[in-house]
Design a protein around this motif. Structure first.
Motif, PDB file in Angstrom:
ATOM      1  N   SER A  48       0.827  -1.215   0.000  1.00 22.51           N
ATOM      2  CA  SER A  48       0.000   0.000   0.000  1.00 22.51           C
ATOM      3  C   SER A  48       0.858   1.260   0.000  1.00 22.51           C
ATOM      4  O   SER A  48       0.510   2.260  -0.635  1.00 22.51           O
ATOM      5  CB  SER A  48      -0.983   0.001   1.183  1.00 22.51           C
ATOM      6  N   THR A  49       2.012   1.231   0.678  1.00 14.23           N
ATOM      7  CA  THR A  49       2.903   2.395   0.675  1.00 14.23           C
ATOM      8  C   THR A  49       3.403   2.688  -0.748  1.00 14.23           C
ATOM      9  O   THR A  49       3.394   3.839  -1.199  1.00 14.23           O
ATOM     10  CB  THR A  49       4.117   2.168   1.604  1.00 14.23           C
ATOM     11  N   ALA A  50       3.823   1.643  -1.455  1.00 13.11           N
ATOM     12  CA  ALA A  50       4.357   1.833  -2.806  1.00 13.11           C
ATOM     13  C   ALA A  50       3.304   2.400  -3.752  1.00 13.11           C
ATOM     14  O   ALA A  50       3.565   3.334  -4.511  1.00 13.11           O
ATOM     15  CB  ALA A  50       4.886   0.503  -3.344  1.00 13.11           C
ATOM     16  N   PHE A  51       2.085   1.845  -3.691  1.00 10.14           N
ATOM     17  CA  PHE A  51       1.050   2.320  -4.615  1.00 10.14           C
ATOM     18  C   PHE A  51       0.491   3.685  -4.194  1.00 10.14           C
ATOM     19  O   PHE A  51       0.085   4.473  -5.044  1.00 10.14           O
ATOM     20  CB  PHE A  51      -0.059   1.275  -4.755  1.00 10.14           C
ATOM     21  N   ALA A  52       0.474   3.970  -2.893  1.00 12.86           N
ATOM     22  CA  ALA A  52       0.050   5.307  -2.452  1.00 12.86           C
ATOM     23  C   ALA A  52       1.050   6.352  -2.937  1.00 12.86           C
ATOM     24  O   ALA A  52       0.672   7.437  -3.383  1.00 12.86           O
ATOM     25  CB  ALA A  52      -0.063   5.350  -0.929  1.00 12.86           C
ATOM     26  N   MET A  53       2.327   5.992  -2.896  1.00 13.88           N
ATOM     27  CA  MET A  53       3.363   6.900  -3.387  1.00 13.88           C
ATOM     28  C   MET A  53       3.200   7.124  -4.892  1.00 13.88           C
ATOM     29  O   MET A  53       3.267   8.263  -5.376  1.00 13.88           O
ATOM     30  CB  MET A  53       4.736   6.293  -3.084  1.00 13.88           C
ATOM     31  N   LEU A  54       2.938   6.053  -5.631  1.00 16.01           N
ATOM     32  CA  LEU A  54       2.726   6.185  -7.068  1.00 16.01           C
ATOM     33  C   LEU A  54       1.497   7.043  -7.377  1.00 16.01           C
ATOM     34  O   LEU A  54       1.472   7.788  -8.355  1.00 16.01           O
ATOM     35  CB  LEU A  54       2.551   4.799  -7.701  1.00 16.01           C
ATOM     36  N   SER A  55       0.499   6.960  -6.496  1.00 17.60           N
ATOM     37  CA  SER A  55      -0.748   7.707  -6.744  1.00 17.60           C
ATOM     38  C   SER A  55      -0.534   9.219  -6.751  1.00 17.60           C
ATOM     39  O   SER A  55      -1.364   9.970  -7.263  1.00 17.60           O
ATOM     40  CB  SER A  55      -1.821   7.332  -5.705  1.00 17.60           C
ATOM     41  N   LEU A  56       0.592   9.679  -6.197  1.00 21.45           N
ATOM     42  CA  LEU A  56       0.910  11.115  -6.248  1.00 21.45           C
ATOM     43  C   LEU A  56       1.009  11.606  -7.692  1.00 21.45           C
ATOM     44  O   LEU A  56       0.785  12.780  -7.967  1.00 21.45           O
ATOM     45  CB  LEU A  56       2.237  11.388  -5.522  1.00 21.45           C
ATOM     46  N   GLY A  57       1.360  10.687  -8.601  1.00 22.34           N
ATOM     47  CA  GLY A  57       1.481  11.086  -9.999  1.00 22.34           C
ATOM     48  C   GLY A  57       0.322  10.644 -10.866  1.00 22.34           C
ATOM     49  O   GLY A  57       0.329  10.863 -12.073  1.00 22.34           O
ATOM     50  N   ALA A  58      -0.687   9.984 -10.239  1.00 22.27           N
ATOM     51  CA  ALA A  58      -1.835   9.485 -11.011  1.00 22.27           C
ATOM     52  C   ALA A  58      -2.920  10.555 -11.086  1.00 22.27           C
ATOM     53  O   ALA A  58      -3.060  11.390 -10.191  1.00 22.27           O
ATOM     54  CB  ALA A  58      -2.386   8.219 -10.369  1.00 22.27           C
ATOM     55  N   ARG A  59      -3.697  10.502 -12.148  1.00 28.05           N
ATOM     56  CA  ARG A  59      -4.778  11.461 -12.347  1.00 28.05           C
ATOM     57  C   ARG A  59      -6.041  10.721 -12.822  1.00 28.05           C
ATOM     58  O   ARG A  59      -5.986   9.565 -13.243  1.00 28.05           O
ATOM     59  CB  ARG A  59      -4.384  12.508 -13.408  1.00 28.05           C
ATOM     60  N   SER A  60      -7.167  11.407 -12.782  1.00 30.98           N
ATOM     61  CA  SER A  60      -8.464  10.957 -13.299  1.00 30.98           C
ATOM     62  C   SER A  60      -8.823   9.542 -12.841  1.00 30.98           C
ATOM     63  O   SER A  60      -8.675   9.214 -11.668  1.00 30.98           O
ATOM     64  CB  SER A  60      -8.515  11.107 -14.834  1.00 30.98           C
ATOM     65  N   ASN A  61      -9.271   8.686 -13.782  1.00 32.72           N
ATOM     66  CA  ASN A  61      -9.766   7.364 -13.397  1.00 32.72           C
ATOM     67  C   ASN A  61      -8.664   6.454 -12.855  1.00 32.72           C
ATOM     68  O   ASN A  61      -8.907   5.591 -12.010  1.00 32.72           O
ATOM     69  CB  ASN A  61     -10.448   6.681 -14.606  1.00 32.72           C
ATOM     70  N   THR A  62      -7.444   6.655 -13.319  1.00 32.44           N
ATOM     71  CA  THR A  62      -6.310   5.874 -12.808  1.00 32.44           C
ATOM     72  C   THR A  62      -6.156   6.111 -11.307  1.00 32.44           C
ATOM     73  O   THR A  62      -5.960   5.176 -10.523  1.00 32.44           O
ATOM     74  CB  THR A  62      -5.010   6.257 -13.543  1.00 32.44           C
ATOM     75  N   LEU A  63      -6.266   7.363 -10.902  1.00 36.41           N
ATOM     76  CA  LEU A  63      -6.165   7.723  -9.487  1.00 36.41           C
ATOM     77  C   LEU A  63      -7.342   7.150  -8.699  1.00 36.41           C
ATOM     78  O   LEU A  63      -7.149   6.581  -7.613  1.00 36.41           O
ATOM     79  CB  LEU A  63      -6.125   9.250  -9.346  1.00 36.41           C
ATOM     80  N   SER A  64      -8.548   7.261  -9.242  1.00 34.42           N
ATOM     81  CA  SER A  64      -9.738   6.739  -8.550  1.00 34.42           C
ATOM     82  C   SER A  64      -9.624   5.245  -8.308  1.00 34.42           C
ATOM     83  O   SER A  64      -9.957   4.746  -7.226  1.00 34.42           O
ATOM     84  CB  SER A  64     -11.008   7.015  -9.363  1.00 34.42           C
ATOM     85  N   GLN A  65      -9.144   4.514  -9.326  1.00 32.79           N
ATOM     86  CA  GLN A  65      -8.990   3.062  -9.177  1.00 32.79           C
ATOM     87  C   GLN A  65      -7.953   2.713  -8.106  1.00 32.79           C
ATOM     88  O   GLN A  65      -8.148   1.776  -7.320  1.00 32.79           O
ATOM     89  CB  GLN A  65      -8.570   2.425 -10.514  1.00 32.79           C
TER      90      GLN A  65
END
Length: 427
Positions: free
Chosen positions: A85-102
């Motif tokens: 969860s830490t790794a994907f939460a960190m990646l989510s900093l650069g995610a936008r729109s539906n990618t971020l929501s998922q």
């Protein structure tokens, strides 16, 4: 004598989709995780973000476990939900729109209950607390970005990953794939104290960034087992098959709970320091029933129902590991877009379309009597005679059982697993 050792890591390979790439900032340097006792006491009174993310992290842990269980068959399971969860939460900093929501949905974060900023502040404080050098357990967790020198990260993404996740940013030449692979493997070997060697076999030719999260834990039981009473014993794999294991024994008072509804015993074995192992022993034939009921409410109920009782405890020594294709597991959990050509990671780098091409996770655990440092300690406990009635239960972990490592400072599940065969060869 060995000590209990848990470590794991997660690698995320980010692959370029477009061809527009340029130079990496020269200023990207390692950032140490700051910690001071003042930070801790100052923050204690506040409505801490790490408390807000704990229920979501627990939800994610049990959802991921159930997804792994479907594919594991009759194999041991061991992983770190916090690492993933830490790794994907960190990646989510650069995610936008539906990618971020998922990603938020997959990690069990509900933005109607907390703001996105609070998620990252929560992980920031978890990292501070877990890396506290004053803790009695040896625990380190950290992140690194290996970045192709042709890729120019957006300054905001770089600032956020270093600020919230204390990530190192390491410039790499992915044009020289063997050298980059070796560099990443050397980093992993160092951070896991030589326990994980040569994990990454090769890199996708289009890889421009690899994200690594590692967690290393070494703890000593508050009450060590005496290795002189460890004996060979049978561990029942199923109704017909068994294996020989080294069974440790202790006749002592532990926090335990008998869950009559789910037909299982729960035993908490504390480490020195603010962490504990929770061992769950389902009655014969009830493992699936207990696994199906694994929810944060169930575990919370167990923790609240624990009572100190003298028991006869038998626990096998074991050393197991688990390796997982997190990309495949996440896709089955509904997190698909970040791995596809529809991925929107536009907050990561300039003029470059990115997607995640690979996500792998490896974890290992070593449980034993626990260390020469504890061997010289003698503890004499005096309990009222009334504690002898009824007679102490004999709880023998001689059939498949569940295990969780809980950090009581952050209310987090650091590790989770199912031990089906303690004698299984490590993968």
């Amino acid at each position: 004598m060995k000590s209990a050792l848990y470590l794991c890591l997660l690698l995320l390979g980010l692959q370029v989709q477009g061809q527009h790439r340029s130079n990496l900032n020269d200023e990207q340097q390692e950032q140490k995780i700051p910690y001071s006792p003042e930070d801790h006491s100052q923050a204690e009174g506040e409505n801490l973000a790490h408390v807000k993310i704990a229920p979501s992290n627990a939800d994610f842990a049990f959802r991921f476990y159930k997804q792994v269980r479907e594919e594991a068959g009759n194999k041991n399971i061991f992983f770190s939900p916090l690492s993933i969860s830490t790794a994907f939460a960190m990646l989510s900093l650069g995610a936008r729109s539906n990618t971020l929501s998922q990603l938020h949905k997959g990690l069990a974060f509900n933005l109607t209950e907390m703001e996105e900023q609070e998620i990252h502040e929560g992980f920031q404080y978890v990292l501070q607390l877990l890396n506290d050098p004053h803790r009695e357990v040896q625990l380190s967790i950290g992140n690194a970005l290996f970045i192709d020198d042709r890729l120019k990260l957006l300054q905001k993404f770089l600032d956020d990953v270093t600020n919230f996740y204390y990530s190192e940013a390491i410039s790499s030449n992915f044009q020289n794939s063997p050298e980059a692979t070796k560099e990443i493997n050397n980093y992993i070997e160092t951070k896991t104290h030589g326990k994980v060697v040569g994990l990454l076999k090769s890199l996708d030719p289009d890889t421009v960034m690899v994200l690594v999260n590692y967690i290393f834990f070494k703890g000593y039981w508050e009450k060590p087992f005496n290795n002189l009473v460890t004996r060979d014993n049978d561990f029942l794999l199923d109704a017909k098959n068994s294996v020989k294991v080294k069974m440790m024994h202790q006749n002592s008072a532990f926090d335990i709970h008998r869950d009559e509804n789910l037909s299982c015993w729960v035993v908490e074995i504390p480490y020195k320091g603010n962490a504990a192992a929770l061992f769950v022993l389902p009655d014969e034939g009830t493992m699936k029933q207990v696994e199906d009921a694994l929810l944060k409410e169930t575990v919370s109920n167990w923790m609240e129902s624990l009572e100190k009782r003298k028991i006869y405890l038998d626990l096998p020594k074991f050393s197991i590991s688990g390796s997982y294709d997190v990309k495949s597991l996440f896709q089955k959990m509904g997190v698909t877009e970040v791995f596809s050509d529809q991925a929107d990671l536009s907050g990561v780098a300039e003029k470059t379309l990115l997607k995640v091409s690979k996500a792998i996770h490896k974890a290992m655990v070593d449980v034993s009597e626990n260390g020469t440092e504890a061997a010289a300690v003698t503890v004499i406990e005096v309990v009222p005679l009334s504690a002898q009635f009824p007679p102490p239960p004999h709880i023998t972990f001689n059939r498949p059982f569940l295990m969780m490592i809980v950090d009581k400072t952050t209310y987090g599940i650091l590790f989770m697993g199912k031990i089906v065969n303690p004698a299984a060869e490590e993968d």
